[in-house]
Design an enzyme around this catalytic site. Structure first.
Site, PDB file in Angstrom:
ATOM      1  N   SER A 224       0.928  -0.949   0.216  1.00  0.00           N
ATOM      2  CA  SER A 224      -0.055  -0.025  -0.071  1.00  0.00           C
ATOM      3  C   SER A 224       1.000   1.167   0.120  1.00  0.00           C
ATOM      4  O   SER A 224       2.081   1.395   0.758  1.00  0.00           O
ATOM      5  CB  SER A 224      -0.893   0.186   1.160  1.00  0.00           C
ATOM      6  OG  SER A 224      -1.477   1.358   1.107  1.00  0.00           O
TER       7      SER A 224
ATOM      8  N   TYR B 260      -1.262  -1.337  10.207  1.00  0.00           N
ATOM      9  CA  TYR B 260      -1.581  -1.608   8.611  1.00  0.00           C
ATOM     10  C   TYR B 260      -0.203  -1.697   8.000  1.00  0.00           C
ATOM     11  O   TYR B 260       0.245  -2.278   7.145  1.00  0.00           O
ATOM     12  CB  TYR B 260      -2.568  -0.835   8.092  1.00  0.00           C
ATOM     13  CG  TYR B 260      -3.001  -0.974   6.768  1.00  0.00           C
ATOM     14  CD1 TYR B 260      -3.755  -2.060   6.297  1.00  0.00           C
ATOM     15  CD2 TYR B 260      -2.603  -0.166   5.675  1.00  0.00           C
ATOM     16  CE1 TYR B 260      -3.880  -2.386   4.861  1.00  0.00           C
ATOM     17  CE2 TYR B 260      -2.924  -0.197   4.443  1.00  0.00           C
ATOM     18  CZ  TYR B 260      -3.583  -1.481   3.845  1.00  0.00           C
ATOM     19  OH  TYR B 260      -3.915  -1.416   2.617  1.00  0.00           O
TER      20      TYR B 260
HETATM   21  P1  NAP Z   1     -12.135  -4.919   0.127  1.00  0.00           P
HETATM   22  O1  NAP Z   1     -12.891  -3.987  -1.046  1.00  0.00           O
HETATM   23  O2  NAP Z   1     -12.186  -4.752   1.504  1.00  0.00           O
HETATM   24  O3  NAP Z   1     -12.032  -6.328  -0.412  1.00  0.00           O
HETATM   25  C1  NAP Z   1     -11.348  -7.322   0.314  1.00  0.00           C
HETATM   26  C2  NAP Z   1     -11.156  -8.619  -0.189  1.00  0.00           C
HETATM   27  O4  NAP Z   1     -10.510  -9.432   0.636  1.00  0.00           O
HETATM   28  C3  NAP Z   1     -12.707  -9.419  -0.086  1.00  0.00           C
HETATM   29  O5  NAP Z   1     -12.704 -10.186  -1.409  1.00  0.00           O
HETATM   30  C4  NAP Z   1     -12.555 -10.352   0.764  1.00  0.00           C
HETATM   31  O6  NAP Z   1     -13.491 -11.040   1.019  1.00  0.00           O
HETATM   32  C5  NAP Z   1     -11.408 -10.577   0.908  1.00  0.00           C
HETATM   33  N1  NAP Z   1     -10.553 -11.092   2.195  1.00  0.00           N
HETATM   34  C6  NAP Z   1     -10.459 -10.609   3.459  1.00  0.00           C
HETATM   35  N2  NAP Z   1     -10.264 -11.418   4.371  1.00  0.00           N
HETATM   36  C7  NAP Z   1      -9.995 -12.639   3.650  1.00  0.00           C
HETATM   37  C8  NAP Z   1      -9.210 -13.644   4.220  1.00  0.00           C
HETATM   38  N3  NAP Z   1      -9.017 -14.021   5.482  1.00  0.00           N
HETATM   39  N4  NAP Z   1      -9.151 -14.930   3.175  1.00  0.00           N
HETATM   40  C9  NAP Z   1      -9.625 -14.620   2.006  1.00  0.00           C
HETATM   41  N5  NAP Z   1      -9.972 -13.563   1.512  1.00  0.00           N
HETATM   42  C10 NAP Z   1     -10.144 -12.320   2.529  1.00  0.00           C
HETATM   43  O7  NAP Z   1     -10.679  -4.221  -0.127  1.00  0.00           O
HETATM   44  P2  NAP Z   1      -9.708  -3.814  -1.349  1.00  0.00           P
HETATM   45  O8  NAP Z   1      -9.682  -2.192  -1.168  1.00  0.00           O
HETATM   46  O9  NAP Z   1     -10.064  -4.666  -2.656  1.00  0.00           O
HETATM   47  O10 NAP Z   1      -8.263  -4.257  -1.059  1.00  0.00           O
HETATM   48  C11 NAP Z   1      -7.543  -5.191  -1.836  1.00  0.00           C
HETATM   49  C12 NAP Z   1      -6.162  -5.130  -1.505  1.00  0.00           C
HETATM   50  O11 NAP Z   1      -5.567  -4.108  -1.785  1.00  0.00           O
HETATM   51  C13 NAP Z   1      -5.702  -5.333   0.054  1.00  0.00           C
HETATM   52  O12 NAP Z   1      -4.359  -5.985   0.263  1.00  0.00           O
HETATM   53  C14 NAP Z   1      -5.526  -3.729   0.348  1.00  0.00           C
HETATM   54  O13 NAP Z   1      -4.384  -3.889   1.666  1.00  0.00           O
HETATM   55  C15 NAP Z   1      -4.798  -3.391  -0.397  1.00  0.00           C
HETATM   56  N6  NAP Z   1      -4.961  -1.994  -0.827  1.00  0.00           N
HETATM   57  C16 NAP Z   1      -6.307  -1.074  -0.769  1.00  0.00           C
HETATM   58  C17 NAP Z   1      -6.284   0.129  -0.814  1.00  0.00           C
HETATM   59  C18 NAP Z   1      -7.597   0.844  -1.277  1.00  0.00           C
HETATM   60  O14 NAP Z   1      -7.418   2.107  -1.005  1.00  0.00           O
HETATM   61  N7  NAP Z   1      -8.571   0.339  -1.200  1.00  0.00           N
HETATM   62  C19 NAP Z   1      -4.879   0.896  -1.148  1.00  0.00           C
HETATM   63  C20 NAP Z   1      -3.677   0.539  -0.709  1.00  0.00           C
HETATM   64  C21 NAP Z   1      -3.808  -1.068  -0.894  1.00  0.00           C
HETATM   65  P3  NAP Z   1     -14.783 -11.369   1.495  1.00  0.00           P
HETATM   66  O15 NAP Z   1     -15.780 -10.742   0.733  1.00  0.00           O
HETATM   67  O16 NAP Z   1     -15.290 -12.889   1.573  1.00  0.00           O
HETATM   68  O17 NAP Z   1     -15.044 -11.058   3.017  1.00  0.00           O
END
Ligand code: NAP
Length: 247
Positions: A142, A155
């Site tokens: 991130s 985080y």
């Molecule tokens: P999100 O919308 O909250 O989606 C998270 C996904 O991860 C969901 O599909 C969830 O599945 C799954 N998940 C959570 N816990 C899990 C587990 N224990 N085993 C398997 N799957 C699991 O998050 P996002 O924003 O798409 O983030 C995706 C990645 O990008 C993450 O690594 C995050 O740290 C990184 N990131 C995001 C941002 C941002 O601004 N959004 C910025 C930097 C980095 P369920 O639906 O089944 O819960």
């Protein structure tokens, strides 16, 4: 006989929604058969698989908590049986809960490290034995790691671990023709980023990058597509910040 180059099977963790779902859509369009992993969102994962299949792709939904090593082993077994040997692993599953370090609970600390760090460790360790030679791995860090904002200590610590895994594992896979990289997104409009923030806070983040908008999941899916594709063949052990120029 399946090889990474001709079967192009992708396993995307946390692909039921958010960035992971956009990555799954993009990789399916790129010609991959896609395994959509999820923890609890079975309805969303099933709907996504139906959508990908309707568009002509091969796809399956597989429930597994990435924090659980045995479930990760079964995840790889299921994908290999249904789609073939995995050629691309995208370690997207992750959680974010912000709080000042002094106020962080043991439970939130454990959750963050279990999913973001142990989850990535579990799939990388499994991939070492399972990934086809010539394969690709894309981890998720991130941009918050570069911003050092209050509330992000735990985080950021988890994502620092993911960056360390990325750089060392790329070297440990010497001789296998496997690249290991990470993408480090800036703020992306998903529930992970949006939940718990006021409109004002969201606007503040949106104005931070010189490009003056929040990223969309598709902005990150195209970076993963690049790292998974032929044009990134010489990119290895790198952290690619995709954040509109925020840091
Ligand atoms: P999100 O919308 O909250 O989606 C998270 C996904 O991860 C969901 O599909 C969830 O599945 C799954 N998940 C959570 N816990 C899990 C587990 N224990 N085993 C398997 N799957 C699991 O998050 P996002 O924003 O798409 O983030 C995706 C990645 O990008 C993450 O690594 C995050 O740290 C990184 N990131 C995001 C941002 C941002 O601004 N959004 C910025 C930097 C980095 P369920 O639906 O089944 O819960």
């Amino acid at each position: 006989m399946n090889t990474a180059r001709n079967t192009r099977v992708a396993l995307v963790t946390g692909a039921s929604r958010g960035i992971g779902a956009a990555v799954a859509r993009r990789l399916a369009r790129d010609g991959f058969a896609v395994a959509v992993n999820y923890a609890s969102g079975s309805a969303q994962a099933d709907a996504l698989v139906a959508e990908l299949e309707a568009a002509g792709a091969r796809a399956i939904a597989v429930q597994a908590d990435v924090a659980n090593a045995e479930q990760v082993r079964r995840l790889f077994d299921t994908v290999e049986t249904a789609l073939g040997k995995v050629g691309l692993l995208v370690n997207n599953a992750g959680v974010l809960k912000t709080a000042p370090l002094a106020e962080h609970s043991d439970a939130l600390y454990d959750q963050a490290f279990d999913i973001n760090v142990r989850g990535t460790f579990n799939t990388l360790r499994e991939a070492a034995a399972r990934l086809a030679d010539g394969g690709r791995i894309v981890n998720f860090s991130s941009t918050t790691l570069a911003l050092n904002m209050p509330g992000y200590a735990i985080y950021n610590a988890t994502k620092a671990a993911v960056e360390a895994f990325t750089q060392v594992f790329a070297k440990e896979l010497r001789g296998r023709d496997i690249t290991v990289n990470a993408v480090a997104p800036g703020p992306i409009a998903t529930s992970l980023f949006l939940d718990g923030k006021t409109d004002e806070q969201i606007q503040t983040f949106a104005k931070m990058p010189p490009l003056q908008r929040l990223g969309q999941p598709e902005d990150i899916a195209s970076v993963v597509s690049f790292l998974a594709g032929p044009d990134a063949g010489w990119v290895n052990g790198q952290i690619l910040r995709a954040n509109g120029g925020i840091a």
